[in-house]
Scaffold this motif. Sequence first.
Motif, PDB file in Angstrom:
ATOM      1  N   GLY A 185       0.718  -1.307   0.066  1.00 57.89           N
ATOM      2  CA  GLY A 185      -0.019  -0.142  -0.096  1.00 57.89           C
ATOM      3  C   GLY A 185       0.952   1.119   0.184  1.00 57.89           C
ATOM      4  O   GLY A 185       0.559   2.268  -0.750  1.00 57.89           O
ATOM      5  N   HIS A 186       1.935   1.272   0.941  1.00 59.71           N
ATOM      6  CA  HIS A 186       2.825   2.525   0.742  1.00 59.71           C
ATOM      7  C   HIS A 186       4.114   2.343   0.118  1.00 59.71           C
ATOM      8  O   HIS A 186       4.973   3.179   0.286  1.00 59.71           O
ATOM      9  CB  HIS A 186       3.241   2.573   2.289  1.00 59.71           C
ATOM     10  CG  HIS A 186       1.944   3.135   3.325  1.00 59.71           C
ATOM     11  ND1 HIS A 186       1.194   4.428   3.256  1.00 59.71           N
ATOM     12  CD2 HIS A 186       1.297   2.149   4.195  1.00 59.71           C
ATOM     13  CE1 HIS A 186       0.206   4.380   4.045  1.00 59.71           C
ATOM     14  NE2 HIS A 186       0.269   3.089   4.598  1.00 59.71           N
ATOM     15  N   GLY A 187       4.131   1.430  -0.830  1.00 63.16           N
ATOM     16  CA  GLY A 187       5.301   1.059  -1.616  1.00 63.16           C
ATOM     17  C   GLY A 187       6.516   0.657  -1.016  1.00 63.16           C
ATOM     18  O   GLY A 187       7.744   0.639  -1.603  1.00 63.16           O
ATOM     19  N   GLY A 188       6.558   0.039   0.335  1.00 66.19           N
ATOM     20  CA  GLY A 188       7.645  -0.336   0.863  1.00 66.19           C
ATOM     21  C   GLY A 188       8.478  -1.473   0.150  1.00 66.19           C
ATOM     22  O   GLY A 188       9.821  -1.438   0.217  1.00 66.19           O
ATOM     23  N   ILE A 189       7.744  -2.250  -0.784  1.00 72.37           N
ATOM     24  CA  ILE A 189       8.235  -3.546  -1.481  1.00 72.37           C
ATOM     25  C   ILE A 189       9.346  -2.994  -2.524  1.00 72.37           C
ATOM     26  O   ILE A 189      10.224  -3.811  -2.880  1.00 72.37           O
ATOM     27  CB  ILE A 189       7.145  -4.208  -2.088  1.00 72.37           C
ATOM     28  CG1 ILE A 189       7.699  -5.631  -2.526  1.00 72.37           C
ATOM     29  CG2 ILE A 189       6.558  -3.344  -3.339  1.00 72.37           C
ATOM     30  CD1 ILE A 189       7.958  -6.466  -1.748  1.00 72.37           C
ATOM     31  N   ASP A 190       9.356  -1.502  -2.815  1.00 72.85           N
ATOM     32  CA  ASP A 190      10.132  -0.957  -3.864  1.00 72.85           C
ATOM     33  C   ASP A 190      11.482  -0.579  -2.872  1.00 72.85           C
ATOM     34  O   ASP A 190      12.516  -0.146  -3.861  1.00 72.85           O
ATOM     35  CB  ASP A 190       9.461   0.121  -4.461  1.00 72.85           C
ATOM     36  CG  ASP A 190       8.397  -0.263  -5.408  1.00 72.85           C
ATOM     37  OD1 ASP A 190       8.404  -1.526  -5.905  1.00 72.85           O
ATOM     38  OD2 ASP A 190       7.393   0.614  -5.270  1.00 72.85           O
ATOM     39  N   HIS A 191      11.470  -0.786  -1.580  1.00 72.88           N
ATOM     40  CA  HIS A 191      12.777  -0.293  -1.174  1.00 72.88           C
ATOM     41  C   HIS A 191      13.413  -1.472  -0.666  1.00 72.88           C
ATOM     42  O   HIS A 191      12.594  -2.223   0.679  1.00 72.88           O
ATOM     43  CB  HIS A 191      12.423   0.636  -0.212  1.00 72.88           C
ATOM     44  CG  HIS A 191      11.863   1.794  -0.755  1.00 72.88           C
ATOM     45  ND1 HIS A 191      12.431   3.064  -1.400  1.00 72.88           N
ATOM     46  CD2 HIS A 191      10.782   2.256  -0.696  1.00 72.88           C
ATOM     47  CE1 HIS A 191      11.519   3.833  -1.850  1.00 72.88           C
ATOM     48  NE2 HIS A 191      10.504   3.468  -1.637  1.00 72.88           N
ATOM     49  N   ALA A 192      14.472  -1.965  -0.675  1.00 73.07           N
ATOM     50  CA  ALA A 192      14.993  -3.218  -0.426  1.00 73.07           C
ATOM     51  C   ALA A 192      15.312  -3.116   1.339  1.00 73.07           C
ATOM     52  O   ALA A 192      15.098  -3.990   1.824  1.00 73.07           O
ATOM     53  CB  ALA A 192      16.304  -3.567  -0.848  1.00 73.07           C
ATOM     54  N   GLU A 193      15.714  -1.882   1.827  1.00 69.82           N
ATOM     55  CA  GLU A 193      16.066  -1.872   3.137  1.00 69.82           C
ATOM     56  C   GLU A 193      14.622  -1.884   4.008  1.00 69.82           C
ATOM     57  O   GLU A 193      14.766  -2.448   5.062  1.00 69.82           O
ATOM     58  CB  GLU A 193      16.668  -0.560   3.402  1.00 69.82           C
ATOM     59  CG  GLU A 193      15.844   0.962   3.192  1.00 69.82           C
ATOM     60  CD  GLU A 193      15.858   1.222   1.569  1.00 69.82           C
ATOM     61  OE1 GLU A 193      15.516   2.212   1.457  1.00 69.82           O
ATOM     62  OE2 GLU A 193      16.334   0.683   0.951  1.00 69.82           O
ATOM     63  N   THR A 194      13.588  -1.711   3.400  1.00 70.89           N
ATOM     64  CA  THR A 194      12.345  -1.809   4.193  1.00 70.89           C
ATOM     65  C   THR A 194      11.986  -3.516   4.371  1.00 70.89           C
ATOM     66  O   THR A 194      11.725  -3.732   5.537  1.00 70.89           O
ATOM     67  CB  THR A 194      11.173  -0.959   3.376  1.00 70.89           C
ATOM     68  OG1 THR A 194      11.530   0.469   3.381  1.00 70.89           O
ATOM     69  CG2 THR A 194       9.778  -1.118   4.262  1.00 70.89           C
ATOM     70  N   LEU A 195      11.885  -3.981   3.263  1.00 66.81           N
ATOM     71  CA  LEU A 195      11.480  -5.433   3.285  1.00 66.81           C
ATOM     72  C   LEU A 195      12.760  -6.030   3.785  1.00 66.81           C
ATOM     73  O   LEU A 195      12.463  -6.811   4.811  1.00 66.81           O
ATOM     74  CB  LEU A 195      11.456  -6.054   1.781  1.00 66.81           C
ATOM     75  CG  LEU A 195      11.238  -7.408   1.856  1.00 66.81           C
ATOM     76  CD1 LEU A 195       9.988  -7.970   2.400  1.00 66.81           C
ATOM     77  CD2 LEU A 195      11.383  -7.775   0.374  1.00 66.81           C
ATOM     78  N   GLY A 196      13.973  -5.845   3.650  1.00 69.11           N
ATOM     79  CA  GLY A 196      15.108  -6.575   4.549  1.00 69.11           C
ATOM     80  C   GLY A 196      15.363  -7.838   3.904  1.00 69.11           C
ATOM     81  O   GLY A 196      14.541  -8.475   2.973  1.00 69.11           O
ATOM     82  N   ALA A 197      16.081  -8.625   4.585  1.00 71.95           N
ATOM     83  CA  ALA A 197      16.586  -9.905   4.136  1.00 71.95           C
ATOM     84  C   ALA A 197      17.154 -10.792   5.411  1.00 71.95           C
ATOM     85  O   ALA A 197      17.668 -10.232   6.177  1.00 71.95           O
ATOM     86  CB  ALA A 197      17.495 -10.053   2.775  1.00 71.95           C
ATOM     87  N   TRP A 198      16.753 -12.142   5.339  1.00 74.31           N
ATOM     88  CA  TRP A 198      17.296 -12.740   6.538  1.00 74.31           C
ATOM     89  C   TRP A 198      18.829 -13.267   6.110  1.00 74.31           C
ATOM     90  O   TRP A 198      19.103 -13.380   4.958  1.00 74.31           O
ATOM     91  CB  TRP A 198      16.305 -14.132   6.679  1.00 74.31           C
ATOM     92  CG  TRP A 198      15.260 -13.832   7.523  1.00 74.31           C
ATOM     93  CD1 TRP A 198      14.846 -12.453   8.413  1.00 74.31           C
ATOM     94  CD2 TRP A 198      13.701 -14.477   7.467  1.00 74.31           C
ATOM     95  NE1 TRP A 198      13.522 -12.442   8.643  1.00 74.31           N
ATOM     96  CE2 TRP A 198      12.833 -13.548   8.230  1.00 74.31           C
ATOM     97  CE3 TRP A 198      13.442 -15.605   6.846  1.00 74.31           C
ATOM     98  CZ2 TRP A 198      11.687 -13.940   8.401  1.00 74.31           C
ATOM     99  CZ3 TRP A 198      12.104 -16.013   7.148  1.00 74.31           C
ATOM    100  CH2 TRP A 198      11.197 -15.291   7.963  1.00 74.31           C
TER     101      TRP A 198
END
Length: 207
Positions: A128-141
């Motif tokens: 909704g807020h477009g966080g998926i377009d920012h790798a640092e928001t989603l992050g990674a394990w």
Amino acid sequence: MTVLLGIYHRLTAPIAHLDGLLPILARFVFAAVLLPYFWASAMTKLGDGVFGIFVPSAGAYAQIFPRAMEAAGFDTSQLSFLHTLVVLAGTWAEFILPLLLILGLLTRAAALGMIGFIVVQSLTDLYGHGGIDHAETLGAWFDRQPDSLILDQRALWMLVLLVPAIKGAGALSLDAVLFRNAPLAHPVSPRQGPESRQAGKSQAGTS
């Protein structure tokens, strides 16, 4: 090797007796870390005046339905009654579910509800807020970076909530008081004979 294992067992066995503290500690961590966050977020969703809890703010719609609000020109009157119901439910849940967890009342349901809330919140942040377009928001394990918003922080939030969801609230809770004499709190073992089963039913009937 056997001697070493025996020593290890003797040294670590007392920790098992602290098992009952785990749900209480999890609820304390939730209260200390996440309760102010969720209640502050819920406060931003309230409308003006005494009845603001029944009339969400425009910001509440923007937080929960960002794309729908943008399409409506940020005019809440253009949104449907269903949008309003979802926003109201989300606002009330953000107040009520944390309170239930702190009190230890209906704790498993409240913890599962909060886990569901965080899942929806995370999906809204991502899509909704477009966080998926920012790798640092989603992050990674497994990336040596423990502070991304979704896959790191929210995973830890849900782990804290899984403790009361699975183990209940612990002894220091309203659940412990309410369910102390409940019939289900004294289950009869399937290995017991008919006489023991009948005695268990009689005891439950007099509770």
